[in-house]
Design an enzyme around this catalytic site. Structure first.
Site, PDB file in Angstrom:
ATOM      1  N   SER A  33       0.831  -1.209   0.000  1.00  0.00           N
ATOM      2  CA  SER A  33       0.000   0.000   0.000  1.00  0.00           C
ATOM      3  C   SER A  33       0.865   1.259   0.000  1.00  0.00           C
ATOM      4  O   SER A  33       0.459   2.300  -0.533  1.00  0.00           O
ATOM      5  CB  SER A  33      -0.955   0.005   1.198  1.00  0.00           C
ATOM      6  OG  SER A  33      -0.261  -0.122   2.425  1.00  0.00           O
ATOM      7  N   LEU A  52      -6.254   2.406   9.190  1.00  0.00           N
ATOM      8  CA  LEU A  52      -7.250   2.007  10.186  1.00  0.00           C
ATOM      9  C   LEU A  52      -6.570   1.426  11.418  1.00  0.00           C
ATOM     10  O   LEU A  52      -5.732   0.537  11.307  1.00  0.00           O
ATOM     11  CB  LEU A  52      -8.202   0.962   9.599  1.00  0.00           C
ATOM     12  CG  LEU A  52      -8.963   1.365   8.343  1.00  0.00           C
ATOM     13  CD1 LEU A  52      -9.913   0.254   7.936  1.00  0.00           C
ATOM     14  CD2 LEU A  52      -9.711   2.669   8.549  1.00  0.00           C
ATOM     15  N   CYS A 120     -13.142  -8.690   6.970  1.00  0.00           N
ATOM     16  CA  CYS A 120     -12.589  -7.358   7.184  1.00  0.00           C
ATOM     17  C   CYS A 120     -12.686  -6.533   5.904  1.00  0.00           C
ATOM     18  O   CYS A 120     -13.090  -5.366   5.935  1.00  0.00           O
ATOM     19  CB  CYS A 120     -11.134  -7.463   7.647  1.00  0.00           C
ATOM     20  SG  CYS A 120     -10.371  -5.872   8.011  1.00  0.00           S
ATOM     21  N   CYS A 217      -4.173 -10.135  11.727  1.00  0.00           N
ATOM     22  CA  CYS A 217      -3.615  -9.022  12.504  1.00  0.00           C
ATOM     23  C   CYS A 217      -3.921  -9.103  13.994  1.00  0.00           C
ATOM     24  O   CYS A 217      -3.135  -8.640  14.813  1.00  0.00           O
ATOM     25  CB  CYS A 217      -4.068  -7.688  11.927  1.00  0.00           C
ATOM     26  SG  CYS A 217      -5.829  -7.335  12.064  1.00  0.00           S
TER      27      CYS A 217
END
Length: 380
Positions: A33, A52, A120, A217
């Protein structure tokens, strides 16, 4: 007086200069990213980075190897500073717990094998974050996922990544056509992860050699049982390991320690033939074991289908497609038989082992690279 010529489409697909095109980039702090954000910033887009915070920041600070942890927020912020675009951290802890973590725990307790990364994407990143991007008056939202978006005759289509080893289509099957209109995946065409790291080096990013995330995560070191024990203490209740006739072969310290297809760690050695976990019965607190042949599945019931084909799912009695029933397995030939717009039965032409409720079944066009959607495997 000459008429103004229409502006050619920019790389995000808009008929205007990059400087007039706002792109919100979902930044996890990882190299993928970060490269997307840096690439678009260099191309002159109006980039806004958003990260986030999905779970307890304090607990995450020392945690590596997973996305969205404290160090990753820091890394994302540093990339934004280096490339000179704004960056925001949004607290989504409550949303994430309600939409992802709680269901993960409950699914495990019900004997399923959940895939929380899909939920998610579906319920947080491509829903709430996407709406936030629109609130920020973005033209589109870009992510570092390895998947491709192509424009087809009826609109945006989802296609597998050019690098099959990095393809993330299994985790993105629930992306809706409406979401696909707004999303962009600038890395999907790259031939390998080496190309991504080369771009990170080119842009001088501090995360260029940062390791890929491996764990879910919120599951440190892949210890699912420890997380579920914390969320649902009753999950550690002991019970019996039984064979197909119900004969007790051993004992366990909680069904959450087992998954369908597991062979090792059963503590029931000394048998002539190896046994595998073939069923989990949380209500009876039983782990059911049997021969490997019991793991082979041909017919798979699927629900909550997200269909991405050009014509309705129910417009045909049968679809000859390819499917993935696990992210790590190649697509297999199958026949999809719709029951309704959101339910179907999938017949695998070659039986697969270890298929478990809670996993995804993702549909592919066998004649192309297109992703046709998918659904969730259930007990039927």
């Amino acid at each position: 007086m000459a008429l103004d010529q229409p502006h050619p489409l920019n790389s995000m697909g808009f008929a205007k200069p990059p400087a007039d095109t706002r792109v919100v980039v979902a930044m996890s702090g990882g190299v993928d990213s970060s490269v997307v954000a840096a690439m678009l910033a260099e191309e002159g887009y109006d980039v806004v980075g958003v990260t986030l915070q999905l779970y307890d920041h304090g607990a995450a600070l020392a945690k590596k190897g997973a996305c969205c942890a404290g160090i990753d927020i820091h890394d994302a912020r540093r990339v934004a500073e280096d490339m000179n675009f704004p960056h925001y951290v949004l607290d989504y802890e409550n949303v994430f717990k309600d939409a992802v973590i709680d269901e993960f725990a409950d699914s495990y307790l019900a004997g399923a094998t959940p895939v929380p990364c899909i939920r998610c994407n579906e319920r947080v990143k491509f829903k709430d974050l996407l709406e936030t991007a629109k609130d920020l008056e973005a033209d589109c939202m870009a992510t570092g996922h390895y998947i491709q978006r192509h424009m087809g005759p009826t609109g945006a289509e989802l296609h597998v990544a050019a690098d099959a080893a990095r393809d993330q289509s299994y985790f993105l099957f629930s992306t809706t056509p409406e979401q696909l209109d707004f999303l962009r995946f600038p890395l999907g065409h790259l031939a390998s992860k080496d190309d991504t790291r080369a771009l990170a080096e080119k842009y001088g990013l501090s995360v260029a050699m940062k390791p890929d995330s491996q764990d879910i995560c919120f599951v440190p070191d892949g210890d699912y049982a420890a997380v579920i024990r914390k969320l649902r203490p009753e999950a550690a209740n002991p019970g019996n390991i039984v064979d197909l006739e119900g004969k007790v072969l051993g004992h366990h310290e909680g069904v959450i320690h087992y998954t369908i297809g597991q062979r090792r760690g059963l503590g029931i050695g000394g048998l002539a033939d190896p046994l595998y976990v073939v069923k989990l019965d949380p209500d009876r607190k039983e782990v059911v074991v049997g021969p490997k042949s019991m793991l082979a599945t041909r017919n798979v019931p699927v629900r909550e289908i997200n269909w991405l084909g050009d014509i309705p799912l129910t417009s045909r009695a049968e679809w000859h497609i390819s499917v993935k029933v696990r992210s790590t397995r190649p697509p297999r030939d199958a026949i999809l038989r719709p029951i309704s717009d959101t339910t179907a039965t999938v017949e695998l032409l070659t039986p697969e082992e270890g298929i478990s409720p809670g996993q995804a079944c993702v549909f592919y066009d066998p004649e192309s690279t297109r992703v046709l959607g998918g659904g969730w495997i259930h007990k039927g």
